[in-house]
Design a protein around this motif. Sequence first.
Motif, PDB file in Angstrom:
ATOM      1  N   PHE A 197      58.574  32.174  65.475  1.00 49.05           N
ATOM      2  CA  PHE A 197      58.028  30.887  64.992  1.00 49.05           C
ATOM      3  C   PHE A 197      58.885  30.267  63.772  1.00 49.05           C
ATOM      4  CE2 PHE A 197      55.177  28.905  68.506  1.00 49.05           C
ATOM      5  CZ  PHE A 197      55.862  27.540  69.392  1.00 49.05           C
ATOM      6  N   ALA A 198      59.217  31.092  62.898  1.00 49.46           N
ATOM      7  CA  ALA A 198      59.384  31.331  61.411  1.00 49.46           C
ATOM      8  C   ALA A 198      60.823  31.456  61.495  1.00 49.46           C
ATOM      9  CB  ALA A 198      58.785  32.784  61.203  1.00 49.46           C
ATOM     10  N   ASP A 199      61.320  32.014  62.798  1.00 49.59           N
ATOM     11  CA  ASP A 199      63.022  31.955  63.033  1.00 49.59           C
ATOM     12  C   ASP A 199      63.207  30.643  63.175  1.00 49.59           C
ATOM     13  OD1 ASP A 199      63.105  34.804  62.279  1.00 49.59           O
ATOM     14  OD2 ASP A 199      63.232  35.770  64.077  1.00 49.59           O
ATOM     15  N   SER A 218      57.565  31.848  56.059  1.00 44.02           N
ATOM     16  CA  SER A 218      57.273  31.850  57.016  1.00 44.02           C
ATOM     17  C   SER A 218      57.010  29.112  57.197  1.00 44.02           C
ATOM     18  CB  SER A 218      56.131  32.304  58.238  1.00 44.02           C
ATOM     19  OG  SER A 218      54.711  31.794  57.269  1.00 44.02           O
ATOM     20  N   ASP A 219      55.898  29.552  55.613  1.00 45.60           N
ATOM     21  CA  ASP A 219      56.085  28.340  55.511  1.00 45.60           C
ATOM     22  C   ASP A 219      56.766  27.158  54.595  1.00 45.60           C
ATOM     23  OD1 ASP A 219      53.467  28.521  57.070  1.00 45.60           O
ATOM     24  OD2 ASP A 219      53.430  29.078  54.669  1.00 45.60           O
ATOM     25  N   GLY A 220      57.844  27.803  54.472  1.00 43.08           N
ATOM     26  CA  GLY A 220      59.117  27.183  53.053  1.00 43.08           C
ATOM     27  C   GLY A 220      59.129  27.479  52.146  1.00 43.08           C
ATOM     28  N   ILE A 221      58.038  27.891  51.405  1.00 43.97           N
ATOM     29  CA  ILE A 221      58.402  27.600  50.141  1.00 43.97           C
ATOM     30  C   ILE A 221      59.416  27.787  49.091  1.00 43.97           C
ATOM     31  CG2 ILE A 221      56.691  28.188  48.641  1.00 43.97           C
ATOM     32  CD1 ILE A 221      55.298  26.640  50.430  1.00 43.97           C
ATOM     33  N   ASP A 222      59.372  27.367  48.361  1.00 44.26           N
ATOM     34  CA  ASP A 222      60.548  27.229  47.564  1.00 44.26           C
ATOM     35  C   ASP A 222      60.551  28.331  46.451  1.00 44.26           C
ATOM     36  OD1 ASP A 222      62.963  25.837  48.812  1.00 44.26           O
ATOM     37  OD2 ASP A 222      61.662  24.458  48.695  1.00 44.26           O
ATOM     38  N   LEU A 223      59.356  27.374  46.130  1.00 45.79           N
ATOM     39  CA  LEU A 223      58.023  28.755  44.663  1.00 45.79           C
ATOM     40  C   LEU A 223      57.055  28.160  44.335  1.00 45.79           C
ATOM     41  CD1 LEU A 223      58.672  26.334  41.095  1.00 45.79           C
ATOM     42  CD2 LEU A 223      59.167  25.255  43.728  1.00 45.79           C
ATOM     43  N   ALA A 224      56.363  29.002  43.884  1.00 47.56           N
ATOM     44  CA  ALA A 224      54.841  29.020  43.999  1.00 47.56           C
ATOM     45  C   ALA A 224      53.803  28.912  42.789  1.00 47.56           C
ATOM     46  CB  ALA A 224      54.142  29.495  45.212  1.00 47.56           C
ATOM     47  N   VAL A 225      53.692  28.737  42.248  1.00 46.96           N
ATOM     48  CA  VAL A 225      52.583  28.680  41.245  1.00 46.96           C
ATOM     49  C   VAL A 225      51.216  29.535  41.304  1.00 46.96           C
ATOM     50  CG1 VAL A 225      51.210  28.452  39.149  1.00 46.96           C
ATOM     51  CG2 VAL A 225      52.779  26.942  39.916  1.00 46.96           C
ATOM     52  N   ARG A 226      50.923  30.740  41.037  1.00 42.99           N
ATOM     53  CA  ARG A 226      49.439  32.023  41.362  1.00 42.99           C
ATOM     54  C   ARG A 226      49.491  32.398  40.045  1.00 42.99           C
ATOM     55  NH1 ARG A 226      50.976  30.388  45.857  1.00 42.99           N
ATOM     56  NH2 ARG A 226      51.374  31.399  47.358  1.00 42.99           N
ATOM     57  N   GLN A 227      48.090  32.436  39.711  1.00 40.99           N
ATOM     58  CA  GLN A 227      46.965  33.127  38.996  1.00 40.99           C
ATOM     59  C   GLN A 227      47.350  34.978  39.406  1.00 40.99           C
ATOM     60  OE1 GLN A 227      43.560  31.356  38.172  1.00 40.99           O
ATOM     61  NE2 GLN A 227      42.979  31.829  36.715  1.00 40.99           N
ATOM     62  N   ALA A 237      66.334  28.995  61.724  1.00 41.00           N
ATOM     63  CA  ALA A 237      67.374  27.876  62.137  1.00 41.00           C
ATOM     64  C   ALA A 237      67.644  26.965  61.986  1.00 41.00           C
ATOM     65  CB  ALA A 237      67.555  29.273  63.777  1.00 41.00           C
ATOM     66  N   THR A 238      66.401  25.886  62.189  1.00 34.35           N
ATOM     67  CA  THR A 238      66.998  24.821  61.755  1.00 34.35           C
ATOM     68  C   THR A 238      66.800  24.295  61.004  1.00 34.35           C
ATOM     69  OG1 THR A 238      65.420  24.416  63.596  1.00 34.35           O
ATOM     70  CG2 THR A 238      65.723  22.267  63.064  1.00 34.35           C
ATOM     71  N   ALA A 239      66.186  24.695  59.860  1.00 36.00           N
ATOM     72  CA  ALA A 239      66.412  24.350  58.302  1.00 36.00           C
ATOM     73  C   ALA A 239      68.032  24.638  58.003  1.00 36.00           C
ATOM     74  CB  ALA A 239      66.259  24.555  57.738  1.00 36.00           C
ATOM     75  N   GLU A 240      68.641  25.829  58.201  1.00 35.41           N
ATOM     76  CA  GLU A 240      70.217  25.689  58.345  1.00 35.41           C
ATOM     77  C   GLU A 240      71.300  25.074  59.005  1.00 35.41           C
ATOM     78  OE1 GLU A 240      71.257  30.132  59.517  1.00 35.41           O
ATOM     79  OE2 GLU A 240      69.557  30.962  57.999  1.00 35.41           O
ATOM     80  N   LEU A 241      70.809  24.579  60.345  1.00 36.02           N
ATOM     81  CA  LEU A 241      71.382  23.060  60.687  1.00 36.02           C
ATOM     82  C   LEU A 241      71.120  21.695  60.013  1.00 36.02           C
ATOM     83  CD1 LEU A 241      71.112  24.200  64.313  1.00 36.02           C
ATOM     84  CD2 LEU A 241      73.077  24.431  63.130  1.00 36.02           C
ATOM     85  N   LYS A 242      70.466  22.239  59.287  1.00 34.97           N
ATOM     86  CA  LYS A 242      69.530  20.100  58.665  1.00 34.97           C
ATOM     87  C   LYS A 242      69.600  20.649  57.375  1.00 34.97           C
ATOM     88  CE  LYS A 242      67.888  17.258  61.511  1.00 34.97           C
ATOM     89  NZ  LYS A 242      66.784  16.257  62.225  1.00 34.97           N
ATOM     90  N   PRO A 243      70.082  20.723  56.448  1.00 38.47           N
ATOM     91  CA  PRO A 243      69.482  21.794  54.835  1.00 38.47           C
ATOM     92  C   PRO A 243      69.421  20.132  53.809  1.00 38.47           C
ATOM     93  CG  PRO A 243      72.028  21.449  55.343  1.00 38.47           C
ATOM     94  CD  PRO A 243      72.017  21.374  56.662  1.00 38.47           C
ATOM     95  N   GLU A 244      68.294  20.175  53.606  1.00 42.42           N
ATOM     96  CA  GLU A 244      67.996  19.488  52.842  1.00 42.42           C
ATOM     97  C   GLU A 244      68.124  19.904  51.268  1.00 42.42           C
ATOM     98  OE1 GLU A 244      64.175  16.667  54.543  1.00 42.42           O
ATOM     99  OE2 GLU A 244      64.149  18.619  55.072  1.00 42.42           O
ATOM    100  N   PRO A 245      68.785  20.057  50.458  1.00 42.68           N
ATOM    101  CA  PRO A 245      69.348  19.744  48.974  1.00 42.68           C
ATOM    102  C   PRO A 245      68.333  19.826  48.126  1.00 42.68           C
ATOM    103  CG  PRO A 245      71.085  19.276  50.052  1.00 42.68           C
ATOM    104  CD  PRO A 245      70.696  18.959  51.231  1.00 42.68           C
ATOM    105  N   ASN A 246      67.484  18.056  49.013  1.00 40.17           N
ATOM    106  CA  ASN A 246      67.363  17.908  47.319  1.00 40.17           C
ATOM    107  C   ASN A 246      65.675  18.191  47.518  1.00 40.17           C
ATOM    108  OD1 ASN A 246      69.418  16.731  46.094  1.00 40.17           O
ATOM    109  ND2 ASN A 246      69.288  14.986  46.567  1.00 40.17           N
ATOM    110  N   LYS A 247      65.331  18.529  48.663  1.00 46.01           N
ATOM    111  CA  LYS A 247      63.967  19.280  49.200  1.00 46.01           C
ATOM    112  C   LYS A 247      63.360  20.174  48.249  1.00 46.01           C
ATOM    113  CE  LYS A 247      62.447  20.636  52.805  1.00 46.01           C
ATOM    114  NZ  LYS A 247      61.448  21.911  52.963  1.00 46.01           N
ATOM    115  N   VAL A 248      62.488  20.171  47.473  1.00 43.80           N
ATOM    116  CA  VAL A 248      62.061  21.199  47.060  1.00 43.80           C
ATOM    117  C   VAL A 248      60.468  21.383  47.617  1.00 43.80           C
ATOM    118  CG1 VAL A 248      60.980  22.522  45.163  1.00 43.80           C
ATOM    119  CG2 VAL A 248      62.979  21.059  45.398  1.00 43.80           C
TER     120      VAL A 248
END
Length: 292
Positions: free
Chosen positions: A76-78, A135-144, A82-93
């Motif tokens: 499912f991650a793949d 797998s979750d499509g995270i662009d950046l994360a805040v971690r402690q 693959a779908t994200a590469e076909l339908k990029p959302e450059p302004n979504k973070v």
Amino acid sequence: MTELPPLNSLRAFDAAGRRLSFRSAAEELGVTQGAVAQHVRQLEAQLGVVLFERVPKGLRFTSVGRSYHNRIAGIFADLRSATAELKPEPNKVLISVTPTFAAKWLIPNLPDFTSAHPNIDLRIMATEKVSSFHSDGIDLAVRQGSPPFGASLDVTLLFKQSLIAVAAPMFADEGDIPLEPEALSKLPKVHDTHDLWPSYLAQLGVKNQSARHLRLSQTSLAVDAAIAGQGVALVSRFLVTPDLEAGRLIEVGPAWDADRSDFYVLIPRTARNNQSVTNVLTWLKSRSASDT
């Protein structure tokens, strides 16, 4: 050819396995909890195996369930990738943070972000679980915590951990503020999952003498309980600065810089060339610097 299980059953199993909860999986998929449970039962019946053990606090993998999920989750991650590469959302973070960080710092500062970057669609995943960049499509994360977090990640310090004891103004009647350690040790305590009160009091040279304790699952709830007069909470200063300035809370104990508990922004090195992600990082650093 062996007949494949229904796609909906596999989707339900994938989500339930990542969340270990039918309820959380239902929220993710936009269906009812009963529907997710039914799909998983149908999958178990078709495969002839038990995939989950139902436990009081959610789900637990069986050995065969864990092995099967590892394969299904990767597939499912793949598909998502693959779908994200076909339908990029450059302004979504998509940013992953804890519920406390979201409620007490990020969301209150969103108007400033929207004003500075009106074209960026910032989406927030607030969860106590460590989300996966892949797998979750995270662009950046805040971690402690403390580095290293991983060789494939760029790490930026956001906030140094500076814990303070805070309470409602009514506790000012207990004596001069900040309170002496002995007086502080006797006040009712509000605890969160970090359970740092014993270490905090130990570095003050006293033992906990509270007759009443309230234990909560999130730091944001501990802050709200302190505001409501339920006791003294131990929290990061930057999370309660607005409450201190507004007079909803007062600082009743000295600051303590706890080791190995600072707040960092993590970004996959593959996202270095994503201008929207870079803009979010720059804004986070700017806001944290002004708060500090």
